[in-house]
Write an enzyme that holds these catalytic residues in place. Structure first.
Site, PDB file in Angstrom:
ATOM      1  N   ARG A   1      12.540  15.463  -0.871  1.00 38.11           N
ATOM      2  CA  ARG A   1      11.744  14.839  -1.930  1.00 38.11           C
ATOM      3  C   ARG A   1      11.459  15.852  -3.049  1.00 38.11           C
ATOM      4  NH1 ARG A   1       7.797  11.027   1.643  1.00 38.11           N
ATOM      5  NH2 ARG A   1       8.817   9.061   1.158  1.00 38.11           N
TER       6      ARG A   1
ATOM      7  N   GLY B   1       8.471   2.602   2.053  1.00 37.40           N
ATOM      8  CA  GLY B   1       7.550   1.490   1.769  1.00 37.40           C
ATOM      9  C   GLY B   1       7.803   0.893   0.400  1.00 37.40           C
TER      10      GLY B   1
END
Ligand code: AMP
Length: 394
Positions: A36, A376
């Site tokens: 990330r 998500g």
């Protein structure tokens, strides 16, 4: 939804507030997977090339008051600095640092401590969130949203802050959206979706929304036992969400009417206990013993899933097929991952546990079309929901 990109905002020499998703796994102070952080570099480099100074806001985990020490972003500042080969300063204070941010010079980067250490970031009370974002807004002149993994959250630094300032989306968000659009607008067919993971409740919305768009849905993982139970099968001690059985029945009926194939495993790897050393046996999916639980799809199902995936030109996968963390129960997930690496088309791994699974099983990111940084967020996008962080950037 029209979202501004970096090139559509005057960034030259500006002090930029950059919301990133730097939520990486850290164990004993060591970053285990820095993807990330790497995914955030493109935007940061572009901002540096525009002579900006940058105040980076990010979160780590879901801190509770007594947990703060384990969830500091300090190790992330260090890693970011190594990857950029330039100094990244770190501020433990988040509030009352306008003097510090004002004094940032061209090319300087300041990462603020975990924004979720402040309860206002995630508060349900809009006024509390606005009070925090008003303070944060004084730290810069423009806002760039690039934390894709957080865009489904109506949080102060994701939503209110973006709305308060001239804004644009960074490269990561634009890339992620490009991939998700390929999955929702005219995908190449056949289009298959593979879903697994622990809970049906997390995936019901996606199944429901994608039913109209896909040709096949393959289901494994812990969630499959609610489907098997809905078919009237004995599932022993396997995971189940009984309250969702009526919903699942309805979904299966809709799928049948729409001509969408829902594929369920025909064999299951079962064990008496939920642990890595449990003795694994393979049984037919309608012969799960009462005292055992299903922890993976069986080899026949894995082959069948792989064959069906292999015929697809577009595949989205979210959720492991079994308890991949235990070797004995990782084969189904491995087979599905393997099949995805071979498809003649686009394969998208939907972040979260599926991304962790493919990495743990030794696949490289390049084996897949795309691995999302936001589990998500990508699921909610595919559910057809409005994502606050994107609405704010539009
Ligand atoms: P999710 O976050 O919903 O994608 O769930 C991921 C988790 O589901 C992983 O940690 C897996 O170990 C777990 N999981 C997958 N299959 C099963 C199963 N059959 N029983 C229990 N847990 C499972």
């Amino acid at each position: 939804m029209e979202i501004k990109t970096l090139s559509q905002l005057d960034l030259q020499n500006k002090r930029v507030i950059l919301r990133c998703d730097l939520n990486v796994p850290i164990k004993d102070g060591v970053i285990i997977d820095d993807r990330r952080i790497r995914a955030s570099l493109s935007t940061i480099r572009k901002l540096l090339a525009k002579d900006c100074s940058i105040v980076v806001i990010a979160h780590l985990g879901r801190p509770k008051p007594d947990q703060k020490n384990n969830l500091s972003l300090a190790p992330v500042a260090k890693r970011l600095s190594e990857l950029l080969e330039t100094e990244v300063a770190f501020s433990e204070e988040i509030i009352g640092i306008k003097q510090k941010t004002d004094s940032l010079k061209t090319g300087q980067i300041l990462l603020l401590e975990n924004i979720r250490f402040l309860a206002a970031e995630t508060s349900k009370d809009e006024l509390e969130r606005k009070a925090l974002s008003s303070e944060l807004a004084t730290y810069g002149q423009v806002y760039i949203g690039d934390g894709f993994g957080a865009v489904h959250r109506k949080h102060a630094s994701v939503y209110e802050l973006a709305k308060m300032m001239p804004h644009a989306a960074g490269d990561l968000i634009i890339t992620e959206l490009g991939v998700l659009e390929k999955l929702t607008m005219n995908p190449n067919r056949p289009y298959g979706v593979v879903l697994g993971g622990a809970k049906v409740s997390d995936k019901i919305g996606v199944i429901s929304n994608l039913l109209e768009k896909v040709d096949l849905i393959a289901i494994g993982g812990g969630m499959v036992f609610t489907f098997l139970s809905a078919h009237g099968k004995e599932i022993g001690k396997s995971l189940v969400e009984n309250d969702l059985i009526p919903t699942v029945k309805e979904l299966m009926k809709r799928a049948e009417n729409l001509g969408v194939k829902i594929i369920l495993p025909t064999d299951i790897v079962v064990a008496k206990e939920f642990n890595a050393e449990s003795n694994a046996t393979i049984v037919a999916s309608d012969e799960i013993p009462k005292d055992q639980m299903g922890l993976d799809i069986g080899p026949e199902s894995a082959r069948f899933f792989a064959d069906e995936i292999g015929k697809c030109k577009t595949v989205f996968w979210n959720g492991p097929m079994g308890v991949f963390e235990f070797n004995n129960f990782s084969n189904g997930t491995r087979s599905v991952a393997q099949a995805l690496t071979k498809i003649d088309g686009i394969s998208v791994v939907g972040g979260g546990d599926s991304a962790a699974a493919v990495r743990k099983l030794g696949f490289s990111d390049q084996d897949f079309g795309y691995i999302s940084t936001g589990g998500g967020a990508s699921l909610e996008y595919l559910e057809g929901k409005e994502l606050p962080g994107l609405v704010a950037l539009s």
